[in-house]
Design a protein around this motif. Structure first.
Motif, short mmCIF file in Angstrom:
data_model
loop_
_atom_site.label_atom_id
_atom_site.label_comp_id
_atom_site.label_asym_id
_atom_site.label_seq_id
_atom_site.Cartn_x
_atom_site.Cartn_y
_atom_site.Cartn_z
N GLY A 170 18.53 18.78 -51.16
CA GLY A 170 19.01 20.08 -51.60
C GLY A 170 18.99 21.15 -50.53
O GLY A 170 19.54 22.24 -50.72
N GLY B 252 15.39 15.84 -55.15
CA GLY B 252 14.57 16.93 -54.63
C GLY B 252 13.92 17.62 -55.80
O GLY B 252 13.90 17.09 -56.91
N HIS C 97 14.61 20.93 -57.00
CA HIS C 97 15.30 21.97 -57.78
C HIS C 97 16.73 21.55 -58.12
O HIS C 97 17.56 21.33 -57.24
N ASP D 80 10.09 14.60 -58.66
CA ASP D 80 8.92 15.08 -57.92
C ASP D 80 8.38 13.94 -57.07
O ASP D 80 7.82 12.97 -57.60
N LEU D 81 8.52 14.08 -55.77
CA LEU D 81 8.12 12.98 -54.86
C LEU D 81 6.60 12.91 -54.67
O LEU D 81 6.13 12.04 -53.93
N ALA D 82 5.88 13.78 -55.35
CA ALA D 82 4.42 13.65 -55.33
C ALA D 82 3.94 12.78 -56.49
O ALA D 82 2.75 12.45 -56.58
N ALA E 39 13.83 12.64 -46.36
CA ALA E 39 13.79 13.96 -45.71
C ALA E 39 12.92 14.95 -46.47
O ALA E 39 12.63 16.02 -45.94
N GLY F 293 9.82 16.97 -47.77
CA GLY F 293 8.50 17.22 -47.19
C GLY F 293 8.08 18.65 -47.42
O GLY F 293 8.90 19.51 -47.78
N SER G 282 10.11 12.10 -39.79
CA SER G 282 8.71 12.42 -39.48
C SER G 282 8.70 13.79 -38.78
O SER G 282 9.33 14.74 -39.26
N TYR H 205 -0.57 17.76 -42.67
CA TYR H 205 0.84 17.44 -42.38
C TYR H 205 0.94 16.49 -41.19
O TYR H 205 1.65 15.48 -41.24
N GLY I 27 11.85 18.29 -33.62
CA GLY I 27 11.09 19.46 -33.18
C GLY I 27 11.39 20.59 -34.16
O GLY I 27 11.84 20.33 -35.28
N ILE J 141 13.32 22.95 -36.25
CA ILE J 141 14.73 22.95 -36.68
C ILE J 141 14.94 24.14 -37.61
O ILE J 141 14.07 24.44 -38.45
N MET K 197 12.19 25.51 -44.02
CA MET K 197 10.79 25.15 -43.74
C MET K 197 10.17 26.04 -42.66
O MET K 197 8.96 26.23 -42.62
#
Ligand SMILES: NC(=O)c1ccc[n+]([C@@H]2O[C@H](COP(=O)([O-])OP(=O)(O)OC[C@H]3O[C@@H](n4cnc5c(N)ncnc54)[C@H](O)[C@@H]3O)[C@@H](O)[C@H]2O)c1
Length: 252
Positions: A16, A38, A40, A64-66, A91, A93, A141, A157, A187, A189, A193
């Motif tokens: 997203g 994702g 939302h 929810d990826l948790a 992707a 995170g 990563s 992290y 690096g 981006i 985030m």
């Protein structure tokens, strides 16, 4: 426009926004049908609409990826939509930072749940769905996996991102020859985030001049192009590697 991914189905987590969104758009532009997940629904829907407006095909589901069942939920929904799965890009995170003296067990567990366990779970479910037909997986990563960070207090992290490299190498070894598994190390981006990270423009440009040979932030599309190479036949003999896409940051 290249069409190197015709007939392929890709699942992109964190699709997203930021790197996940750019990757979804890039893979769709190369002919893949793309399923994005994702947190939302509104941002996922917006990316699905962008793909469609560009002539591609996409669908989405908030997952929810948790959560412990995230891998099955994401992969089952992709296969129900498309009948198959060829490509997985992890992707999603979060980038929590807390000084180590204040790092609670809860902070640690939450950071590892999304940034490491979630990646293991989606890879595991994807590997089952890909089976002998094979496929390609890319884990997004971070340079934090291989170097310390003086600006951000992001030990959980960094540990999770380093753990992703262990998973990438081991899955590549176990899942070959059918499935290739690689990692990309971005690096800094320019994505949501980075909000709150070196916000002062002067401080940020001084930092980049000192630590990044190319002296600028990367663009999400510059990660997506490397992912597109890795999941296509152009990357057909590449597995188990971690490619820095960082303007040279890990060199200096
Ligand atoms: N932006 C950078 O500077 C940078 C640097 C190195 C690595 N990365 C990595 O790149 C990846 C993409 O980050 P980005 O920069 O595009 O940031 P972003 O914040 O735009 O994207 C992260 C995505 O993950 C999703 N997400 C977070 N927690 C989730 C959960 N529990 N369940 C489902 N989805 C969840 C968010 O909704 C969001 O869409 C992340 O893994 C990040 O660690 C980013």
């Amino acid at each position: 426009m290249e069409r190197g991914l015709n007939d392929k189905v890709a699942l992109v987590t964190g699709g997203g926004s930021g790197i996940g969104r750019a990757t979804a758009l890039r893979l769709a532009s190369e002919g893949a049908r793309v399923f994005i997940i994702g947190r939302h629904a509104d941002t996922l829907d917006a990316v699905v609409a962008e793909v469609a407006a560009a002539g591609g095909e996409a669908s989405c589901l908030p997952v929810d990826l948790a959560a412990t069942d995230c891998g099955e939920k994401a992969v089952d929904a992709t296969v129900a939509w498309s009948g198959r799965l060829d490509i997985l890009v992890n992707a999603a995170g979060t980038f929590p930072y807390t000084p180590v003296h204040e790092l609670s067990d809860k902070d640690w567990d939450e950071a590892l749940a999304i940034n490491l366990s979630g990646v293991m779970r989606t890879c595991r479910a994807a590997a089952r769905a890909m089976g002998e037909k094979g496929g390609a997986i890319v884990n997004i990563s971070s340079t934090n996996a291989v170097m310390g960070d003086k600006v951000s207090c992001c030990s959980a992290y960094s540990a999770a991102k380093a753990g992703q490299l262990g998973l990438t190498r081991q899955f590549a070894a176990e899942l070959g020859p059918a499935i290739r598994v690689n990692a990309v190390l971005p690096g800094p981006i320019d994505t949501p985030m980075l909000e709150g990270w070196l916000d002062d423009p002067q401080e940020r440009s001084e930092w980049m001049a000192r630590y990044i040979p190319l002296e600028r932030l990367g663009r999400p599309e510059e990660i997506a192009s490397v992912v597109a190479m890795l999941v296509s036949d152009d990357g057909g003999y590449v597995t188990g590697v971690a490619i820095p896409v960082d303007g040279g940051m890990t060199l200096v």
